[in-house]
Design an enzyme around this catalytic site. Structure first.
Site, mmCIF file in Angstrom:
data_model
loop_
_atom_site.group_PDB
_atom_site.id
_atom_site.type_symbol
_atom_site.label_atom_id
_atom_site.label_comp_id
_atom_site.label_asym_id
_atom_site.label_seq_id
_atom_site.Cartn_x
_atom_site.Cartn_y
_atom_site.Cartn_z
ATOM 1 N N HIS A 43 0.838 -1.201 0.000
ATOM 2 C CA HIS A 43 0.000 0.000 0.000
ATOM 3 C C HIS A 43 0.877 1.257 0.000
ATOM 4 O O HIS A 43 0.568 2.234 -0.689
ATOM 5 C CB HIS A 43 -0.896 0.034 1.245
ATOM 6 N N LEU A 191 3.185 -9.460 -0.722
ATOM 7 C CA LEU A 191 2.613 -8.794 0.457
ATOM 8 C C LEU A 191 1.099 -8.806 0.378
ATOM 9 O O LEU A 191 0.515 -8.551 -0.673
ATOM 10 C CB LEU A 191 3.124 -7.357 0.541
ATOM 11 N N SER A 192 0.473 -9.140 1.510
ATOM 12 C CA SER A 192 -0.983 -9.167 1.581
ATOM 13 C C SER A 192 -1.373 -8.970 3.041
ATOM 14 O O SER A 192 -0.698 -9.482 3.943
ATOM 15 C CB SER A 192 -1.492 -10.529 1.097
#
Ligand code: PAF
Length: 297
Positions: A43, A191-192
Protein backbone atom coordinates in the site's frame (compact mmCIF):
# COMPACT_ATOMS: atom_id res chain seq x y z
CA UNK A 1 -3.12 15.05 7.60
CA UNK A 2 -6.90 15.33 7.54
CA UNK A 3 -9.17 12.51 8.67
CA UNK A 4 -12.78 12.22 7.51
CA UNK A 5 -15.41 9.73 8.58
CA UNK A 6 -18.30 11.12 6.60
CA UNK A 7 -18.82 11.77 2.93
CA UNK A 8 -20.06 15.33 3.23
CA UNK A 9 -17.03 16.55 5.19
CA UNK A 10 -14.59 14.95 2.73
CA UNK A 11 -16.44 16.46 -0.22
CA UNK A 12 -16.40 19.88 1.44
CA UNK A 13 -12.64 19.63 2.05
CA UNK A 14 -11.93 18.54 -1.54
CA UNK A 15 -14.13 21.33 -2.91
CA UNK A 16 -12.25 23.92 -0.86
CA UNK A 17 -8.83 22.61 -1.88
CA UNK A 18 -9.85 22.65 -5.56
CA UNK A 19 -11.28 26.15 -5.22
CA UNK A 20 -8.11 27.44 -3.51
CA UNK A 21 -6.01 26.05 -6.38
CA UNK A 22 -8.39 27.48 -9.00
CA UNK A 23 -8.10 30.94 -7.41
CA UNK A 24 -4.35 30.67 -7.95
CA UNK A 25 -4.98 29.67 -11.58
CA UNK A 26 -4.05 26.02 -10.97
CA UNK A 27 -5.84 22.72 -11.44
CA UNK A 28 -5.50 20.50 -8.39
CA UNK A 29 -4.90 16.89 -9.43
CA UNK A 30 -5.95 14.20 -6.99
CA UNK A 31 -4.42 10.73 -6.68
CA UNK A 32 -6.57 8.18 -4.88
CA UNK A 33 -5.57 4.92 -3.17
CA UNK A 34 -8.58 2.83 -2.10
CA UNK A 35 -7.75 0.14 0.49
CA UNK A 36 -9.29 -2.08 3.12
CA UNK A 37 -6.62 -1.04 5.63
CA UNK A 38 -4.10 -3.09 7.59
CA UNK A 39 -1.61 -1.29 5.42
CA UNK A 40 1.75 -2.71 4.41
CA UNK A 41 4.65 -1.83 2.12
CA UNK A 42 2.50 -2.72 -0.93
CA UNK A 43 0.00 0.00 0.00
CA UNK A 44 2.86 2.36 0.87
CA UNK A 45 4.25 1.91 -2.66
CA UNK A 46 0.85 2.89 -4.12
CA UNK A 47 0.77 5.98 -1.90
CA UNK A 48 4.30 6.95 -2.98
CA UNK A 49 3.34 6.60 -6.65
CA UNK A 50 0.26 8.74 -6.02
CA UNK A 51 2.37 11.31 -4.14
CA UNK A 52 4.84 11.52 -7.05
CA UNK A 53 2.24 12.32 -9.68
CA UNK A 54 -0.51 14.32 -7.98
CA UNK A 55 -0.99 17.51 -5.97
CA UNK A 56 -3.28 15.89 -3.41
CA UNK A 57 -3.31 12.29 -2.17
CA UNK A 58 -6.45 10.69 -0.72
CA UNK A 59 -6.42 7.29 0.97
CA UNK A 60 -9.59 5.39 1.83
CA UNK A 61 -9.75 2.63 4.42
CA UNK A 62 -12.96 0.65 4.31
CA UNK A 63 -13.51 -3.08 4.76
CA UNK A 64 -16.30 -3.41 2.24
CA UNK A 65 -18.86 -5.99 3.44
CA UNK A 66 -20.51 -6.47 0.04
CA UNK A 67 -17.38 -7.93 -1.56
CA UNK A 68 -17.19 -10.78 0.99
CA UNK A 69 -19.17 -14.00 0.61
CA UNK A 70 -21.24 -15.34 3.54
CA UNK A 71 -18.50 -17.80 4.58
CA UNK A 72 -15.56 -15.45 4.02
CA UNK A 73 -13.47 -13.44 6.48
CA UNK A 74 -15.31 -10.08 6.68
CA UNK A 75 -15.64 -10.19 10.48
CA UNK A 76 -12.08 -11.32 11.14
CA UNK A 77 -10.40 -9.26 8.37
CA UNK A 78 -7.43 -7.63 10.16
CA UNK A 79 -7.90 -4.01 11.22
CA UNK A 80 -5.46 -1.56 12.87
CA UNK A 81 -6.57 2.03 12.49
CA UNK A 82 -3.81 3.60 14.59
CA UNK A 83 -1.02 1.86 12.66
CA UNK A 84 -2.68 2.68 9.31
CA UNK A 85 -2.90 6.37 10.20
CA UNK A 86 0.76 6.38 11.18
CA UNK A 87 1.77 4.88 7.82
CA UNK A 88 -0.48 7.34 5.97
CA UNK A 89 1.13 10.26 7.80
CA UNK A 90 4.62 8.94 6.99
CA UNK A 91 3.74 8.68 3.29
CA UNK A 92 2.51 12.26 3.15
CA UNK A 93 -1.18 11.50 2.59
CA UNK A 94 -3.32 14.66 2.61
CA UNK A 95 -6.67 13.12 3.48
CA UNK A 96 -7.78 9.77 4.88
CA UNK A 97 -11.38 8.67 4.40
CA UNK A 98 -12.49 6.15 7.04
CA UNK A 99 -16.24 5.70 6.67
CA UNK A 100 -18.46 3.33 8.65
CA UNK A 101 -20.54 0.66 6.91
CA UNK A 102 -23.66 2.78 7.61
CA UNK A 103 -22.08 5.83 5.96
CA UNK A 104 -21.29 3.89 2.78
CA UNK A 105 -24.46 1.79 2.72
CA UNK A 106 -27.42 3.56 4.33
CA UNK A 107 -30.45 1.34 4.92
CA UNK A 108 -32.03 1.93 1.51
CA UNK A 109 -29.27 1.01 -0.94
CA UNK A 110 -30.92 -0.45 -4.04
CA UNK A 111 -28.36 0.00 -6.80
CA UNK A 112 -25.36 -2.15 -7.56
CA UNK A 113 -22.89 -2.65 -10.42
CA UNK A 114 -22.89 -6.07 -12.12
CA UNK A 115 -19.80 -7.19 -14.03
CA UNK A 116 -20.11 -9.57 -16.98
CA UNK A 117 -19.17 -13.23 -16.43
CA UNK A 118 -16.80 -12.75 -19.35
CA UNK A 119 -14.46 -11.03 -16.88
CA UNK A 120 -15.54 -12.67 -13.62
CA UNK A 121 -16.38 -16.25 -14.64
CA UNK A 122 -12.80 -17.44 -14.06
CA UNK A 123 -9.96 -16.88 -11.59
CA UNK A 124 -11.14 -15.40 -8.24
CA UNK A 125 -14.59 -14.65 -9.65
CA UNK A 126 -15.32 -18.38 -10.01
CA UNK A 127 -14.70 -19.18 -6.35
CA UNK A 128 -15.98 -15.83 -5.03
CA UNK A 129 -19.35 -15.28 -6.75
CA UNK A 130 -20.52 -11.66 -6.48
CA UNK A 131 -17.11 -10.48 -5.22
CA UNK A 132 -16.38 -8.22 -8.19
CA UNK A 133 -19.90 -6.73 -8.16
CA UNK A 134 -19.11 -5.69 -4.59
CA UNK A 135 -15.68 -4.34 -5.54
CA UNK A 136 -16.89 -2.32 -8.53
CA UNK A 137 -19.88 -0.96 -6.60
CA UNK A 138 -17.73 0.34 -3.74
CA UNK A 139 -14.96 1.61 -6.03
CA UNK A 140 -17.45 3.53 -8.18
CA UNK A 141 -19.02 5.04 -5.04
CA UNK A 142 -15.55 6.05 -3.81
CA UNK A 143 -14.69 7.54 -7.22
CA UNK A 144 -17.90 9.58 -7.08
CA UNK A 145 -17.01 10.85 -3.62
CA UNK A 146 -13.30 11.63 -4.23
CA UNK A 147 -13.43 12.48 -7.98
CA UNK A 148 -9.74 11.65 -8.47
CA UNK A 149 -7.74 12.18 -11.66
CA UNK A 150 -5.84 8.95 -10.99
CA UNK A 151 -6.47 5.83 -8.88
CA UNK A 152 -3.80 3.32 -7.88
CA UNK A 153 -4.25 -0.47 -7.59
CA UNK A 154 -1.79 -3.30 -6.90
CA UNK A 155 -1.21 -5.80 -9.69
CA UNK A 156 -1.39 -8.69 -7.18
CA UNK A 157 -5.14 -8.42 -7.65
CA UNK A 158 -4.72 -8.62 -11.43
CA UNK A 159 -8.35 -9.58 -12.08
CA UNK A 160 -9.44 -6.59 -9.98
CA UNK A 161 -7.25 -4.30 -12.09
CA UNK A 162 -8.78 -5.74 -15.30
CA UNK A 163 -12.35 -5.44 -13.99
CA UNK A 164 -11.93 -1.87 -12.71
CA UNK A 165 -10.16 -0.73 -15.88
CA UNK A 166 -13.08 -2.11 -17.91
CA UNK A 167 -15.66 -0.51 -15.59
CA UNK A 168 -14.03 2.92 -15.97
CA UNK A 169 -14.07 2.49 -19.76
CA UNK A 170 -17.63 1.16 -19.95
CA UNK A 171 -19.10 3.78 -17.62
CA UNK A 172 -17.01 6.71 -18.95
CA UNK A 173 -15.55 7.50 -15.56
CA UNK A 174 -13.05 10.37 -15.80
CA UNK A 175 -10.26 8.65 -13.87
CA UNK A 176 -7.04 7.01 -14.97
CA UNK A 177 -6.39 3.57 -13.46
CA UNK A 178 -2.73 3.13 -12.57
CA UNK A 179 -1.68 -0.51 -11.92
CA UNK A 180 1.41 -0.86 -9.71
CA UNK A 181 3.81 -3.82 -9.42
CA UNK A 182 3.42 -6.57 -6.82
CA UNK A 183 5.52 -5.95 -3.70
CA UNK A 184 7.14 -8.98 -2.07
CA UNK A 185 8.89 -9.94 1.16
CA UNK A 186 12.61 -10.62 0.74
CA UNK A 187 11.89 -14.36 0.44
CA UNK A 188 9.37 -13.76 -2.35
CA UNK A 189 6.00 -13.97 -0.54
CA UNK A 190 3.65 -11.42 -2.11
CA UNK A 191 2.61 -8.79 0.46
CA UNK A 192 -0.98 -9.17 1.58
CA UNK A 193 -2.93 -8.07 4.66
CA UNK A 194 -4.05 -11.70 4.94
CA UNK A 195 -0.45 -12.98 5.44
CA UNK A 196 -0.98 -12.23 9.13
CA UNK A 197 -3.32 -15.24 9.36
CA UNK A 198 -0.56 -17.69 8.37
CA UNK A 199 0.96 -19.99 11.00
CA UNK A 200 4.80 -20.19 10.64
CA UNK A 201 4.68 -23.56 8.83
CA UNK A 202 1.97 -22.26 6.45
CA UNK A 203 4.00 -19.13 5.72
CA UNK A 204 7.02 -21.29 4.87
CA UNK A 205 4.86 -23.55 2.67
CA UNK A 206 3.34 -20.49 0.92
CA UNK A 207 6.74 -19.65 -0.59
CA UNK A 208 5.99 -22.34 -3.16
CA UNK A 209 3.75 -19.79 -4.94
CA UNK A 210 6.34 -17.15 -5.74
CA UNK A 211 9.13 -19.71 -6.29
CA UNK A 212 7.12 -21.62 -8.88
CA UNK A 213 5.73 -18.52 -10.60
CA UNK A 214 9.28 -17.21 -10.85
CA UNK A 215 10.35 -20.59 -12.26
CA UNK A 216 7.66 -20.37 -15.00
CA UNK A 217 8.70 -16.79 -15.71
CA UNK A 218 12.32 -17.90 -16.13
CA UNK A 219 11.33 -20.76 -18.45
CA UNK A 220 9.48 -18.26 -20.66
CA UNK A 221 12.27 -15.70 -20.59
CA UNK A 222 14.87 -18.33 -21.47
CA UNK A 223 13.13 -20.28 -24.19
CA UNK A 224 9.68 -18.86 -24.87
CA UNK A 225 8.29 -22.23 -25.90
CA UNK A 226 6.18 -23.14 -22.88
CA UNK A 227 2.51 -23.88 -23.57
CA UNK A 228 -0.30 -22.83 -21.23
CA UNK A 229 -0.92 -26.52 -20.42
CA UNK A 230 2.75 -27.09 -19.53
CA UNK A 231 2.83 -24.00 -17.32
CA UNK A 232 -0.32 -25.11 -15.45
CA UNK A 233 1.04 -28.65 -15.08
CA UNK A 234 4.38 -27.38 -13.68
CA UNK A 235 2.60 -25.23 -11.11
CA UNK A 236 -0.02 -27.83 -10.16
CA UNK A 237 2.64 -30.48 -9.75
CA UNK A 238 4.65 -28.30 -7.34
CA UNK A 239 1.60 -27.12 -5.39
CA UNK A 240 0.13 -30.60 -4.93
CA UNK A 241 3.52 -31.82 -3.68
CA UNK A 242 3.26 -29.28 -0.83
CA UNK A 243 1.23 -30.99 1.94
CA UNK A 244 -0.09 -27.71 3.44
CA UNK A 245 -1.30 -26.35 0.09
CA UNK A 246 -4.85 -26.78 -1.22
CA UNK A 247 -5.15 -25.48 -4.78
CA UNK A 248 -8.15 -23.27 -5.65
CA UNK A 249 -7.03 -22.45 -9.20
CA UNK A 250 -4.06 -22.25 -11.55
CA UNK A 251 -4.98 -20.34 -14.70
CA UNK A 252 -3.29 -18.92 -17.77
CA UNK A 253 -5.30 -16.13 -19.42
CA UNK A 254 -4.75 -13.18 -21.71
CA UNK A 255 -4.37 -9.85 -19.96
CA UNK A 256 -6.37 -7.67 -19.55
CA UNK A 257 -9.17 -9.50 -21.43
CA UNK A 258 -8.87 -12.60 -19.17
CA UNK A 259 -9.74 -15.09 -21.96
CA UNK A 260 -8.19 -18.48 -21.03
CA UNK A 261 -5.42 -19.80 -23.31
CA UNK A 262 -5.97 -23.27 -24.74
CA UNK A 263 -3.64 -25.88 -23.21
CA UNK A 264 -1.63 -26.18 -26.43
CA UNK A 265 -1.24 -22.42 -26.93
CA UNK A 266 2.26 -21.06 -26.42
CA UNK A 267 2.73 -18.34 -23.81
CA UNK A 268 4.27 -14.98 -24.66
CA UNK A 269 4.09 -15.21 -28.43
CA UNK A 270 2.06 -12.03 -28.62
CA UNK A 271 0.44 -9.70 -26.13
CA UNK A 272 0.46 -10.15 -22.41
CA UNK A 273 -0.41 -13.34 -20.58
CA UNK A 274 -1.38 -13.59 -16.92
CA UNK A 275 -0.39 -16.72 -15.01
CA UNK A 276 -2.46 -16.54 -11.83
CA UNK A 277 -2.87 -18.85 -8.86
CA UNK A 278 -5.00 -19.07 -5.72
CA UNK A 279 -4.01 -21.58 -3.06
CA UNK A 280 -5.23 -22.14 0.48
CA UNK A 281 -2.84 -22.71 3.37
CA UNK A 282 -4.97 -23.75 6.33
CA UNK A 283 -7.89 -21.34 6.27
CA UNK A 284 -5.93 -18.61 4.45
CA UNK A 285 -6.46 -18.23 0.74
CA UNK A 286 -3.53 -16.51 -1.00
CA UNK A 287 -3.29 -15.26 -4.56
CA UNK A 288 -0.23 -14.47 -6.65
CA UNK A 289 0.59 -14.00 -10.34
CA UNK A 290 3.06 -13.02 -13.01
CA UNK A 291 2.35 -11.19 -16.24
CA UNK A 292 4.43 -12.49 -19.13
CA UNK A 293 5.00 -11.03 -22.57
CA UNK A 294 7.19 -11.57 -25.58
CA UNK A 295 9.35 -8.66 -24.48
CA UNK A 296 9.96 -10.32 -21.10
CA UNK A 297 8.44 -9.37 -17.78
O1 PAF B 1 -8.14 -4.27 -3.17
C1 PAF B 1 -8.80 -3.91 -2.18
O2 PAF B 1 -8.28 -3.67 -1.08
C2 PAF B 1 -10.31 -3.76 -2.32
O3 PAF B 1 -10.83 -4.72 -3.16
C3 PAF B 1 -10.75 -2.35 -2.73
C4 PAF B 1 -10.24 -1.99 -4.11
C5 PAF B 1 -10.23 -1.32 -1.74
C6 PAF B 1 -12.27 -2.26 -2.77
O4 PAF B 1 -12.83 -2.54 -1.53
Amino acid sequence: MNLFRNIQDLRQYLKQERLKAALEGKVLETGFVPTMGYLHEGHASLLREARRNNDLVVLSIFVNPIQFGPNEDFERYPRDEAKDLQLAEQEGVDAVFLPSVGEMYPAQTLTKITVSQQLTGGLCGASRPGHFDGVTTVVSKLFNIVEPERAYFGQKDAQQVAVITQMVKDLNMPVQIVPCPIRREEDGLALSSRNVYLAPAEREAALVLSRQLLHVQELINEGGTLTAGEAKETLLHAFTAEPLAEVDYVEVVRFPGLQPLGDSERIAQDGEVLVAVAVKFGSTRLIDNVILSKKGV
